[in-house]
Design a protein around this motif. Structure first.
Motif, PDB file in Angstrom:
ATOM      1  N   GLU A  49       0.830  -1.208   0.000  1.00 17.75           N
ATOM      2  CA  GLU A  49       0.000   0.000   0.000  1.00 17.75           C
ATOM      3  C   GLU A  49       0.863   1.256   0.000  1.00 17.75           C
ATOM      4  OE1 GLU A  49      -0.408  -2.577   1.949  1.00 17.75           O
ATOM      5  OE2 GLU A  49      -2.348  -3.383   1.292  1.00 17.75           O
ATOM      6  N   GLN A  50       1.984   1.212   0.754  1.00 20.93           N
ATOM      7  CA  GLN A  50       2.888   2.361   0.793  1.00 20.93           C
ATOM      8  C   GLN A  50       3.574   2.565  -0.557  1.00 20.93           C
ATOM      9  OE1 GLN A  50       3.209   4.486   3.284  1.00 20.93           O
ATOM     10  NE2 GLN A  50       1.792   3.381   4.608  1.00 20.93           N
ATOM     11  N   THR A 101       2.375   1.631  -3.516  1.00 23.25           N
ATOM     12  CA  THR A 101       1.355   2.127  -4.437  1.00 23.25           C
ATOM     13  C   THR A 101       1.103   3.617  -4.221  1.00 23.25           C
ATOM     14  OG1 THR A 101       0.285  -0.046  -4.503  1.00 23.25           O
ATOM     15  CG2 THR A 101      -1.022   1.851  -5.211  1.00 23.25           C
TER      16      THR A 101
END
Length: 257
Positions: free
Chosen positions: A110-111, A113
Motif C-alpha cells: 500500500e505504501q 502504491t
C-alpha cells in the motif's frame, strides 16, 4: 544528512577528468546545479558519486562513506538518473515504477502504491501509467526515468541533464517537483544541466566546472558572473534581472571582453 566531497578524482580510459575536487559540505534540503561546458566532467562527477565510475577520494553521506556501504544500502540512499533515456521496452510505465519503488526498501504494498501515485501525479504522467514504454516519446520516457528515481525516496538524487528532452513547460514542472522533493524530505539533489537560466532560477547552490580543473561552488549569483562565464564558457556575458525578479544570463558574444 550532509553530503561531503573531498579530494575526489576520477576519469576513464586512462584519462584524468576530475582532479582532487573538494567542495563545501552540502546541507539537507539543497538543490545544487552542476554546470559547465562539454567535456569538463559533469557526468563523470555524477557517475562517480553514484558509484558507477572509478574514483578516489572521500564521499560521505549522513556521515557514512558511500564507498564502504553495501551495494543494497547504497542503492537505498543514492538514486541516479543517467542522460540516456529508459529503453523503449514492452513494459508498461506502472511496472517500471513498481520495480524502482522496491529499491527503497519499502515492503508494504500500500505504501509503494501510494508513493507511485504521488510521484505520477506530481509529474503529470498519471495518464501514462498503463502505456508501454515503446509507445512513448523521448520526453515522456525521460519523465518516466525521473519518476523511477523519485519513487525510490532516496536522500540523495543524482540527475544528469533531467530536462534535456523536455519542452519548456515540462522543464519547469520537473525542477519544481525536484525542488519540492528536496524541501519536503530534506534530501539533496545534484542536477547536471546546460541551462544556466534554470540553474539560476531553481538552485540553492551552483557548482561550476571549467577546463583546466577550475571548480567553484557557491550561491548562484556569486558563481555565475561575467568573469566566470568568460573563464568557463569563453563568452562575453552578463546576468540581469527580468521583470518577474528572476536572474537571466545574457550572452553578448564569443571571445574575450
Amino acid at each position: 544528512m550532509t553530503l561531503e566531497i573531498a579530494n575526489l578524482s576520477s576519469g576513464y580510459r586512462q584519462r584524468s577528468v576530475l582532479q582532487q575536487i573538494t567542495l563545501p559540505p552540502i546541507a539537507p534540503g539543497a538543490l545544487v546545479a552542476l554546470i559547465g561546458p562539454n567535456g569538463v566532467g559533469k557526468s563523470t562527477l555524477v557517475r562517480a558519486l553514484a558509484g558507477l565510475q572509478p574514483a578516489s577520494g572521500q564521499v560521505a553521506l549522513m556521515g557514512d562513506a558511500l564507498a564502504a556501504l553495501p551495494p543494497r544500502e547504497r542503492q537505498r540512499r543514492v538514486a541516479y538518473l543517467p542522460q540516456t533515456l529508459p529503453q523503449a521496452t514492452s513494459l508498461i510505465v506502472y511496472e517500471m515504477l513498481l520495480g524502482a519503488a522496491y529499491l527503497s526498501g519499502e515492503t508494504v504494498h500500500e505504501q509503494i502504491t501510494a508513493a507511485i501515485t504521488r510521484v505520477a501525479e506530481s509529474l503529470g504522467i498519471r495518464e501514462l501509467m498503463l502505456r508501454r514504454l515503446s509507445e512513448l516519446s523521448g520526453g515522456q520516457r525521460q519523465m518516466v526515468g525521473l519518476a523511477q528515481v523519485l519513487v525510490r525516496q532516496a536522500p540523495l538524487l543524482l540527475l544528469d541533464e533531467p530536462t534535456s528532452a523536455l519542452d519548456l513547460r515540462w522543464q519547469l514542472n520537473v525542477l519544481e517537483v525536484v525542488r519540492s522533493y528536496v524541501s519536503e524530505r530534506q534530501a539533496i539533489a545534484l542536477v547536471a544541466s546546460h541551462d544556466l537560466n534554470l540553474a539560476l532560477r531553481f538552485a540553492d547552490q551552483v557548482i561550476m566546472l571549467a577546463p583546466g580543473g577550475y571548480c567553484r561552488m557557491g550561491e548562484p549569483l556569486q558563481v555565475v558572473t561575467p568573469d566566470s562565464l568568460q573563464t568557463c564558457y569563453g563568452v562575453r556575458g552578463r546576468v540581469e534581472t527580468c521583470s518577474l525578479g528572476y536572474p537571466v544570463v545574457l550572452v553578448d558574444g564569443v571571445g574575450e571582453q
